[in-house]
Write an enzyme that holds these catalytic residues in place. Sequence first.
Site, PDB file in Angstrom:
ATOM      1  N   ASP A 191       0.825  -1.221   0.000  1.00 46.35           N
ATOM      2  CA  ASP A 191       0.000   0.000   0.000  1.00 46.35           C
ATOM      3  C   ASP A 191       0.853   1.262   0.000  1.00 46.35           C
ATOM      4  O   ASP A 191       0.450   2.298   0.528  1.00 46.35           O
ATOM      5  CB  ASP A 191      -0.964   0.045   1.201  1.00 46.35           C
ATOM      6  CG  ASP A 191      -1.814  -1.192   1.290  1.00 46.35           C
ATOM      7  OD1 ASP A 191      -2.265  -1.653   0.232  1.00 46.35           O
ATOM      8  OD2 ASP A 191      -2.007  -1.713   2.399  1.00 46.35           O
TER       9      ASP A 191
ATOM     10  N   GLY B  25      -4.746  -4.787  -3.430  1.00 46.25           N
ATOM     11  CA  GLY B  25      -5.204  -3.957  -4.547  1.00 46.25           C
ATOM     12  C   GLY B  25      -4.326  -2.751  -4.753  1.00 46.25           C
ATOM     13  O   GLY B  25      -3.613  -2.325  -3.854  1.00 46.25           O
ATOM     14  N   HIS B  26      -4.335  -2.255  -5.968  1.00 45.48           N
ATOM     15  CA  HIS B  26      -3.703  -0.980  -6.256  1.00 45.48           C
ATOM     16  C   HIS B  26      -4.820  -0.002  -6.547  1.00 45.48           C
ATOM     17  O   HIS B  26      -5.724  -0.316  -7.308  1.00 45.48           O
ATOM     18  CB  HIS B  26      -2.882  -1.052  -7.550  1.00 45.48           C
ATOM     19  CG  HIS B  26      -1.716  -1.962  -7.464  1.00 45.48           C
ATOM     20  ND1 HIS B  26      -0.760  -1.860  -6.505  1.00 45.48           N
ATOM     21  CD2 HIS B  26      -1.337  -2.972  -8.265  1.00 45.48           C
ATOM     22  CE1 HIS B  26       0.159  -2.777  -6.722  1.00 45.48           C
ATOM     23  NE2 HIS B  26      -0.166  -3.477  -7.768  1.00 45.48           N
TER      24      HIS B  26
ATOM     25  N   THR C   8       3.197 -12.829   3.006  1.00 46.17           N
ATOM     26  CA  THR C   8       2.418 -13.429   1.928  1.00 46.17           C
ATOM     27  C   THR C   8       3.164 -14.670   1.432  1.00 46.17           C
ATOM     28  O   THR C   8       4.269 -14.960   1.899  1.00 46.17           O
ATOM     29  CB  THR C   8       2.125 -12.393   0.816  1.00 46.17           C
ATOM     30  OG1 THR C   8       1.083 -12.918  -0.011  1.00 46.17           O
ATOM     31  CG2 THR C   8       3.355 -12.072  -0.021  1.00 46.17           C
TER      32      THR C   8
ATOM     33  N   GLY D 172       0.380  13.656  -4.252  1.00 46.11           N
ATOM     34  CA  GLY D 172      -1.062  13.599  -4.523  1.00 46.11           C
ATOM     35  C   GLY D 172      -1.362  12.307  -5.262  1.00 46.11           C
ATOM     36  O   GLY D 172      -0.458  11.681  -5.812  1.00 46.11           O
TER      37      GLY D 172
ATOM     38  N   GLY E 275     -11.414  -3.428   2.332  1.00 43.51           N
ATOM     39  CA  GLY E 275     -12.045  -2.313   3.035  1.00 43.51           C
ATOM     40  C   GLY E 275     -11.657  -2.262   4.507  1.00 43.51           C
ATOM     41  O   GLY E 275     -12.147  -1.424   5.259  1.00 43.51           O
TER      42      GLY E 275
HETATM   43  P1  GDP Z   1      -0.262   0.033  -3.801  1.00 46.00           P
HETATM   44  O1  GDP Z   1      -0.883  -1.282  -3.512  1.00 46.00           O
HETATM   45  O2  GDP Z   1       1.167   0.103  -3.380  1.00 46.00           O
HETATM   46  O3  GDP Z   1      -0.474   0.482  -5.190  1.00 46.00           O
HETATM   47  O4  GDP Z   1      -0.998   1.094  -2.861  1.00 46.00           O
HETATM   48  P2  GDP Z   1      -2.579   1.344  -2.673  1.00 46.00           P
HETATM   49  O5  GDP Z   1      -3.190   1.718  -3.935  1.00 46.00           O
HETATM   50  O6  GDP Z   1      -3.194   0.246  -1.891  1.00 46.00           O
HETATM   51  O7  GDP Z   1      -2.543   2.571  -1.652  1.00 46.00           O
HETATM   52  C1  GDP Z   1      -2.063   3.788  -1.965  1.00 46.00           C
HETATM   53  C2  GDP Z   1      -3.180   4.811  -1.782  1.00 46.00           C
HETATM   54  O8  GDP Z   1      -2.600   6.087  -1.754  1.00 46.00           O
HETATM   55  C3  GDP Z   1      -4.163   4.864  -2.922  1.00 46.00           C
HETATM   56  O9  GDP Z   1      -5.422   5.252  -2.425  1.00 46.00           O
HETATM   57  C4  GDP Z   1      -3.593   5.946  -3.849  1.00 46.00           C
HETATM   58  O10 GDP Z   1      -4.574   6.588  -4.640  1.00 46.00           O
HETATM   59  C5  GDP Z   1      -3.041   6.875  -2.841  1.00 46.00           C
HETATM   60  N1  GDP Z   1      -1.860   7.619  -3.245  1.00 46.00           N
HETATM   61  C6  GDP Z   1      -0.770   7.214  -3.962  1.00 46.00           C
HETATM   62  N2  GDP Z   1       0.148   8.202  -3.995  1.00 46.00           N
HETATM   63  C7  GDP Z   1      -0.375   9.240  -3.277  1.00 46.00           C
HETATM   64  C8  GDP Z   1       0.111  10.524  -2.906  1.00 46.00           C
HETATM   65  O11 GDP Z   1       1.233  10.926  -3.216  1.00 46.00           O
HETATM   66  N3  GDP Z   1      -0.722  11.295  -2.144  1.00 46.00           N
HETATM   67  C9  GDP Z   1      -1.947  10.883  -1.733  1.00 46.00           C
HETATM   68  N4  GDP Z   1      -2.689  11.693  -0.993  1.00 46.00           N
HETATM   69  N5  GDP Z   1      -2.424   9.674  -2.037  1.00 46.00           N
HETATM   70  C10 GDP Z   1      -1.651   8.858  -2.798  1.00 46.00           C
END
Ligand code: GDP
Length: 426
Positions: free
Chosen positions: A12, A39-40, A237, A416, A304
Site C-alpha cells: 500500500d 489492490g492498487h 504473503t 497527490g 475495506g
Molecule cells: P499500492 O498497492 O502500493 O499500489 O498502494 P494502494 O493503492 O493500496 O494505496 C495507496 C493509496 O494512496 C491509494 O489510495 C492511492 O490513490 C493513494 N496515493 C498514492 N500516492 C499518493 C500521494 O502521493 N498522495 C496521496 N494523498 N495519495 C496517494
Amino acid sequence: MVKAIVGANWGDEGKGKITDTLATEADVVVRFQGGANAGHTIKNSYGKFALHTCPSGVFNSNVTNIIGNGVALNIPVLMKEIGDITGRGVPAPKLLISDRAQVVMPYHVKFDEYEEERLKGKSFGSTKSGIAPFYSDKYAKIGIQVSELFDEDYLKEKLENICTLKNTMLVHLYKKEPLDAGELFKICREYADMIRPYVADTSLFLRKALKEGKTVLLEGQLGTMKDTDHGIYPMVTSSSTLAAFGAIGAGIPPYEIKQIIAVSKAYSSAVGAGAFVSEILDEKEAEELRNRGGDGGEYGATTGRPRRVGWYDCVASRYGCALQGATDVALTVLDVLGYLDEIPVCTGYEVDGQVTRDFPTTRTLERAKPVYEKLPGWKCDITGIRKYEELPENCRKYIEFIEKQLGFPITMVSNGPSREDIIYRK
Ligand code: GDP
C-alpha cells in the site's frame, strides 16, 4: 530496459500510482507475483479504480499488460476487472496471460476460509483470497498451470488426484462437503474459454521485446516486510515480493533489471496482524492520520479493512530498500502529513535495552520499541507543486532526513494521488 516498481514496506505504498505514471512511457507492464489479495488504487483521467489482478498499465493503450508465470491467477476476478474498466470507458487493454501461470481454484479460497475459521483468533489475518493454499499446491506440484486447462484428458486425471488429497482434509479436518472432480473439470473448461484469447508464451514475448529495446515495468505487489523469506514471517504473503523475484515471476534474465524503484510511503501503514514497531498507539492520533491518509483514508483496496498506521520507520525502510536493491526510492503520500506541527520519525529499535538500526527476525521484532526523532512539520498543502525547490523548507528537510537515514536516493516524490502529482529529483 527493465524497471521494477516494488514496495519497501508493508504494501500500500502507492506502487499502482507510480506504475501508472511510469507506464505512460513504457511498452510492457508485468505482474510477476501475488494474486487478487491486495489492490492498487489508481486515479487518472478515466476515474478512480481499484485493481487487484490487472497490471497497472491497462489505462495506457500503448502498453501490453502481462500476467506473468509467478502470479496466482484468479480468472473470474480478472474477467470482472476487465469488464469493469472497459465498462467505464477505458479502451480494451492489450493483455497477455502466461501459459505457465497457475490458476486459483474455488477450493483454494474455501481452504483459506476454513483454515482461518479453524485457527480462530490465532489466524494470520489472511484476506481469504486463497493465496496461501494456492502457492502451497503450486510447490507441492498439484497446482493447475494455464497450459493444462487446454489438455482435457491430462486435466481430468489430475483433478481426480487433487480430489483424493483435498477431500481427506475437507471431510476429516474441516468437516465440510467433499469436492467433485467432474464439477471441477466443468469449472476448468469455463476458465479455459474465458482466457483463451490472451494465453501466450509471455517469457518469449518479453525476451523479444527486450531485444527490440522496449521498456518493461515489473509491478510488485505488497512490500519487503511481506516477503516470505525476508519479511515478518509468518505474517507474510506466500510469494516473494522482491524485485529479484521479478526475473523469475516474469521469465526474464535477472541482469535485465536495470532500475529498481522502491516505493516507500512518507508514514507507515500495515494491514492485518504482525509486529509493527512504529505503530501509532493513541487511537485518536491514529484515526486522524488514517482518515487523512492515502486518497480517501487508509482502508484496504481489496477488503475495506482499516489499515494500522504509524510514523515513518527508517529501520524497516532501510532494510526494505536494501533487500529490494533499490536504485531509486519513490517517497509517496507526502502531502498527507501537512497537518502536523511536528512529525516523529523512527530511527532505531530498542531491543532488550540496546538500540539497533538493523531489522531483526520476527520474534525479536515483537520486543522492539521505537526510538523517535521529531522533525518540524510544514503546515500547508503541498499538492500541485511540481518542482522540488518549491516545496516548503521543512518538507525538504523531512525528505532529506529520511534519505540520509535510508542511504538510498529519493528520486521521486509523490504529492497527490493523480498521475501528474509527481516531483522528479536528480
Ligand atoms: P499500492 O498497492 O502500493 O499500489 O498502494 P494502494 O493503492 O493500496 O494505496 C495507496 C493509496 O494512496 C491509494 O489510495 C492511492 O490513490 C493513494 N496515493 C498514492 N500516492 C499518493 C500521494 O502521493 N498522495 C496521496 N494523498 N495519495 C496517494
